[in-house]
Design a protein around this motif. Structure first.
Motif, PDB file in Angstrom:
ATOM      1  N   PRO A  33       0.811  -1.230   0.000  1.00  9.69           N
ATOM      2  CA  PRO A  33       0.000   0.000   0.000  1.00  9.69           C
ATOM      3  C   PRO A  33       0.842   1.276   0.000  1.00  9.69           C
ATOM      4  O   PRO A  33       1.933   1.310   0.581  1.00  9.69           O
ATOM      5  CB  PRO A  33      -0.801  -0.103   1.308  1.00  9.69           C
ATOM      6  N   HIS A  34       0.291   2.307  -0.607  1.00  9.53           N
ATOM      7  CA  HIS A  34       1.002   3.590  -0.702  1.00  9.53           C
ATOM      8  C   HIS A  34       1.328   4.180   0.664  1.00  9.53           C
ATOM      9  O   HIS A  34       2.323   4.910   0.824  1.00  9.53           O
ATOM     10  CB  HIS A  34       0.179   4.591  -1.532  1.00  9.53           C
ATOM     11  N   ALA A  35       0.507   3.868   1.667  1.00  6.73           N
ATOM     12  CA  ALA A  35       0.755   4.408   3.019  1.00  6.73           C
ATOM     13  C   ALA A  35       2.140   4.011   3.529  1.00  6.73           C
ATOM     14  O   ALA A  35       2.660   4.618   4.460  1.00  6.73           O
ATOM     15  CB  ALA A  35      -0.312   3.904   3.982  1.00  6.73           C
ATOM     16  N   HIS A  36       2.749   2.998   2.902  1.00  8.09           N
ATOM     17  CA  HIS A  36       4.067   2.528   3.357  1.00  8.09           C
ATOM     18  C   HIS A  36       5.209   3.056   2.482  1.00  8.09           C
ATOM     19  O   HIS A  36       6.367   2.711   2.710  1.00  8.09           O
ATOM     20  CB  HIS A  36       4.100   0.996   3.364  1.00  8.09           C
ATOM     21  N   GLN A  37       4.868   3.873   1.476  1.00 11.65           N
ATOM     22  CA  GLN A  37       5.932   4.351   0.580  1.00 11.65           C
ATOM     23  C   GLN A  37       6.850   5.331   1.295  1.00 11.65           C
ATOM     24  O   GLN A  37       6.412   6.277   1.930  1.00 11.65           O
ATOM     25  CB  GLN A  37       5.328   5.034  -0.651  1.00 11.65           C
ATOM     26  N   VAL A  38       8.150   5.099   1.137  1.00 10.34           N
ATOM     27  CA  VAL A  38       9.165   5.974   1.723  1.00 10.34           C
ATOM     28  C   VAL A  38       9.776   6.793   0.593  1.00 10.34           C
ATOM     29  O   VAL A  38      10.146   6.242  -0.445  1.00 10.34           O
ATOM     30  CB  VAL A  38      10.265   5.127   2.415  1.00 10.34           C
ATOM     31  N   GLY A  39       9.879   8.090   0.782  1.00 11.67           N
ATOM     32  CA  GLY A  39      10.541   8.903  -0.235  1.00 11.67           C
ATOM     33  C   GLY A  39       9.884  10.235  -0.471  1.00 11.67           C
ATOM     34  O   GLY A  39       8.993  10.642   0.280  1.00 11.67           O
ATOM     35  N   ALA A  65      15.464  10.698  -0.355  1.00  8.56           N
ATOM     36  CA  ALA A  65      14.867  11.899   0.245  1.00  8.56           C
ATOM     37  C   ALA A  65      14.026  11.555   1.465  1.00  8.56           C
ATOM     38  O   ALA A  65      13.880  12.370   2.367  1.00  8.56           O
ATOM     39  CB  ALA A  65      14.027  12.631  -0.785  1.00  8.56           C
ATOM     40  N   GLY A  66      13.512  10.337   1.510  1.00  5.75           N
ATOM     41  CA  GLY A  66      12.647   9.973   2.622  1.00  5.75           C
ATOM     42  C   GLY A  66      13.320   9.176   3.722  1.00  5.75           C
ATOM     43  O   GLY A  66      12.687   8.874   4.739  1.00  5.75           O
ATOM     44  N   MET A  67      14.614   8.794   3.525  1.00  7.77           N
ATOM     45  CA  MET A  67      15.240   7.939   4.557  1.00  7.77           C
ATOM     46  C   MET A  67      16.694   8.306   4.868  1.00  7.77           C
ATOM     47  O   MET A  67      17.341   7.677   5.675  1.00  7.77           O
ATOM     48  CB  MET A  67      15.151   6.456   4.170  1.00  7.77           C
TER      49      MET A  67
END
Ligand code: FAD
Length: 318
Positions: free
Chosen positions: A243-249, A273-275
């Motif tokens: 699911p998109h709710a878990h996308q990092v970045g 950028a997200g991690m």
């Protein structure tokens, strides 16, 4: 010592961990004064007093739940007028960043978002941000008025510290705009039993290298062995594997855990950028030239289908 206003994130009175981290940051700058809004705010008192809050301003008005952000901005504006702090600190989240910007506008000051630390400075608090895959650290200071700073989760340790925790009712006068946007429904996301992605101390993420959605079971098994949250690259999300709710970045969530394990992720700039502010980064990739290894503290060159189950087995055995 000057007062520092700390905005409390809580769910029905249960204080979320990033707020306790924020109190650690606030104690380095002065005396923390907490402000807790919404249903159950009064139940936050004991925990906040146990982590250094000298005063706790409480308002349980129904407006905070019934309408979008303006009632909270009204309340914080009035809390600032009451306390006259050297800074307002809040946890980085989508809603809090909107509130921070609106509050700074009202205060005619400035806002700094996504700080990873806040330092005391002779001319006022200095916000530390991390940029370009942690290649640069910037330090900035709001040059007029009371700075509003959002701080990323996992930026400081939770340190218990007994304080007076004097409770005061915050009598809020809402502006005409407060009731402008009504919340019509709320739905809770199904709980996985894993920690919230942006708050987790450990995040295990999977990318296109997993090859299928079913193979996310490998990532979930490692995450469960470590008590971690599960993240995903956009390639994995776009493929419909997670699911998109878990996308990092860049177009997903920003995480800053103690440990980030990237598995089958190449390390594109938008993912970094997200991690990039994670304290320790471990990369598992079969391509020794993958860019993620430039960022990683520890790299394992190998097939994730072999490496990840071995890792899970090893962790579970401890
Ligand atoms: P790939 O780049 O295809 O990498 C897969 C990796 O898995 C490769 O390095 C490969 O060597 C390795 N691999 C393959 N098989 C195995 C195996 N068996 N064992 C071990 N390793 C293996 N991306 C994000 O992640 N988050 C974002 O928020 C985001 N926002 C974006 C915004 C914009 C505007 C744009 C243009 C792009 C964005 N992207 C984002 C996409 C980004 O550019 C990359 O396309 C994406 O991150 C790639 O995902 P990946 O690393 O899983 O896939």
């Amino acid at each position: 010592m000057a007062d520092v206003l700390v905005v409390v994130d809580h769910v029905e009175g249960s204080v979320r961990k990033p707020t306790l981290e924020l109190l650690t940051v606030a104690r380095r700058l002065g005396t923390p004064v907490a402000v807790a809004l919404g249903a159950g705010a009064g139940r936050t008192v004991e925990v906040l007093a146990g982590h250094g809050a000298s005063r706790i301003l409480v308002s349980e008005a129904g407006e905070y739940a019934d309408f979008l952000v303006v009632p909270k901005v009204d309340a914080l504006h009035q809390a600032v007028k009451l306390v006259d702090p050297v800074a307002v600190l809040t946890v980085s989240s989508g809603e809090n960043k909107e509130i921070a910007a609106r509050l700074a506008l009202r205060l005619e000051s400035g806002v700094v978002t996504d700080a990873v630390d806040v330092e005391a400075g002779g001319e006022g608090p200095v916000a530390v941000q991390s940029a370009f895959a942690a290649s640069y650290t910037t330090r900035s200071r709001v040059t007029r008025g009371i700075p509003v700073i959002t701080v990323k989760p996992n930026s400081a340790p939770v340190e218990p510290a007994a304080a007076a925790g004097a409770v005061e009712e915050l009598a809020v006068e809402f502006s005409p705009a407060a009731r402008g946007t009504r919340v019509v429904s709320r739905s809770a996301r199904e709980s996985t039993g894993r920690p919230e992605l942006t708050e987790a101390a450990i995040v295990v993420s999977g990318g296109r290298g997993l090859g299928s959605g079913e193979n996310f079971a490998l990532i979930e098994a490692l995450a469960d062995a470590l008590g971690a949250a599960v993240g995903a690259s956009r390639a994995a999300v776009d493929a419909g594997w997670y699911p998109h709710a878990h996308q990092v970045g860049q177009t997903g969530k920003s995480v800053s855990p103690q440990l980030y394990i990237a598995s089958g992720i190449s390390g594109a700039i938008q993912h970094r950028a997200g991690m990039q502010t994670s304290k320790t980064i471990v990369a598992i990739n079969k391509d020794a030239e993958a860019p993620i290894f430039d960022l990683a503290d520890y790299g394992i060159v190998g097939d994730l289908h072999t490496v990840v189950p071995q890792l899970t087995e090893e962790v579970a055995a401890r």
